[in-house]
Design an enzyme around this catalytic site. Structure first.
Site, PDB file in Angstrom:
ATOM      1  N   GLU A 135      -3.029   7.686  -3.928  1.00  9.49           N
ATOM      2  CA  GLU A 135      -3.531   7.037  -5.123  1.00  9.49           C
ATOM      3  C   GLU A 135      -4.890   7.596  -5.560  1.00  9.49           C
ATOM      4  OE1 GLU A 135      -2.295   2.885  -4.704  1.00  9.49           O
ATOM      5  OE2 GLU A 135      -4.194   2.423  -5.679  1.00  9.49           O
ATOM      6  N   ARG A 177       0.859  -1.178   0.000  1.00 11.29           N
ATOM      7  CA  ARG A 177       0.000   0.000   0.000  1.00 11.29           C
ATOM      8  C   ARG A 177       0.894   1.227   0.000  1.00 11.29           C
ATOM      9  NH1 ARG A 177      -3.428  -2.787  -1.538  1.00 11.29           N
ATOM     10  NH2 ARG A 177      -5.505  -3.202  -0.681  1.00 11.29           N
ATOM     11  N   HIS A 209      -1.481   0.161  -9.900  1.00 11.68           N
ATOM     12  CA  HIS A 209      -2.094  -0.784  -8.955  1.00 11.68           C
ATOM     13  C   HIS A 209      -2.711  -1.983  -9.686  1.00 11.68           C
ATOM     14  CE1 HIS A 209      -3.879  -0.980  -4.629  1.00 11.68           C
ATOM     15  NE2 HIS A 209      -3.577  -2.178  -5.079  1.00 11.68           N
TER      16      HIS A 209
HETATM   17  C1  GLV Z   1      -4.791  -5.190  -3.894  1.00 18.36           C
HETATM   18  O1  GLV Z   1      -4.090  -4.264  -3.645  1.00 18.36           O
HETATM   19  C2  GLV Z   1      -5.453  -5.973  -2.912  1.00 18.36           C
HETATM   20  O2  GLV Z   1      -5.354  -5.666  -1.711  1.00 18.36           O
HETATM   21  O3  GLV Z   1      -6.114  -6.945  -3.292  1.00 18.36           O
END
Ligand code: GLV
Ligand code: GLV
Length: 322
Positions: free
Chosen positions: A266, A237, A284
């Site tokens: 983000e 993250r 992402h």
């Molecule tokens: C992606 O970042 C997830 O947490 O699935």
């Protein structure tokens, strides 16, 4: 007849299994729902399938006062106020396991791309600037036999370590708790404190959840501990890293490079990040493999169906409610 809100269209046909039994509302747009749209759409809903980009907090739960289950279409659930859900006796589900391999593959994709300057090479080649082979053209760093530092040794961290076996790497890991000795042996993982890991690793890959303890885990001071030849990979993250400090570290060559799939604000990037040649940026997409995303949808749907029929869901983040 239960009402279900799904905040984005999902790949695969898992949602069909919901709509044969229940009244399903899917956000028809190819974008995230705005806060106002969410607050309105959640009213009168019994189940919510949320995305990691949706902030599912107490206010939203109170707007959807009839919610019986929240299934987050992600393994990470830092976008959900789990405590608020638990107080309201709402089970919160996530999608672990099915995305472990895709996510680990992608951490390696970023690692290799950053180490071997693939994105710079691609840009140069497309731009017609490849004028011939050269002994010093786009020199990167070798991966084979180096030291990999894994921060957060859950399922994904371990899957990243497994891939390192094929590269004959020394693998250090830092985790809240030590792994069983058998796992350490099988995956050739050596426990280290964070400082040692940062000092000794050629590649540092982050796989911890975002929690108050891991926010800015990698800040200016930690970047200073890393080797000037080291590469930082973040598929966890954004806020696990102080992105502004990272921009400075990359610019001043405190570290050699980075590969990022997640960002602090983000989808916005911190000023200067996009101008740096020594960082590989991805939007992402670590779990974005067709099969994986279909399995995640199946998992979220299975858990919603379970709760609505009074059964315990498979992936429960707050088991105390059930
Ligand atoms: C992606 O970042 C997830 O947490 O699935
Ligand atoms: C997530 O699945 C993790 O445990 O790394």
């Amino acid at each position: 007849m239960y009402n279900i809100l799904v905040t984005r269209k999902l790949p695969g046909n898992a949602l069909d299994r919901l709509s044969t039994q229940y009244n399903v509302t899917v956000n028809p747009e190819d974008r995230n729902m705005t806060r106002e749209e969410l607050l309105e759409a959640v009213q009168g809903k019994d189940a919510l399938i949320s995305m990691l980009s949706d902030q599912v907090d107490a206010e939203l739960m109170d707007a959807g006062a009839g919610l019986k289950v929240i299934a987050n279409y992600a393994v990470g659930f830092n976008n959900i106020d789990v405590q608020a859900a638990t107080e309201r006796k709402i089970p919160v589900c996530n999608t672990p396991d099915v995305l472990t391999n895709a996510s680990a593959d992608f951490a390696w994709t970023l690692l290799m791309a950053a180490a071997r300057r693939l994105i710079e090479g691609d840009a140069m080649t497309r731009a017609g600037q490849f004028t011939g082979w050269g002994p010093e053209l786009l020199l990167g760093v070798e991966v084979f036999g180096k030291t990999l530092g894994i921060v957060g040794a859950g399922r994904i961290g371990q899957a990243v370590a497994k891939r390192a076996l094929g590269f004959d790497m020394r693998t250090l890991y830092y985790n809240r708790s030590r792994l069983p000795h058998s796992v350490e042996q099988e995956l050739n993982m050596e426990y280290a404190d964070l400082e040692t890991l940062l000092k000794e690793s050629d590649f540092v890959s982050l796989h911890c959840p975002l929690t108050p303890e891991t926010r800015y885990l990698i800040d200016a001071e930690e970047l200073e501990l890393m080797k000037p030849t080291a590469i930082l990979i973040n598929t966890a993250r954004g806020p696990v890293v102080n992105e502004t400090a990272l921009v400075h570290a990359l610019r001043d060559k405190v570290i050699w490079g980075a590969g990022l799939d997640v960002f602090e604000d983000e989808p916005a990037l911190k000023p200067g990040l996009a101008e740096l040649p020594n960082v590989v940026l991805a939007p992402h997409i670590a779990s974005a493999a067709t099969e994986t995303r279909a399995k995640m949808a199946d998992m979220a749907v299975d858990d919603v169906l379970a709760v609505l029929s009074g059964r315990r869901p498979k992936n429960l983040v707050n088991p105390e409610v059930f």
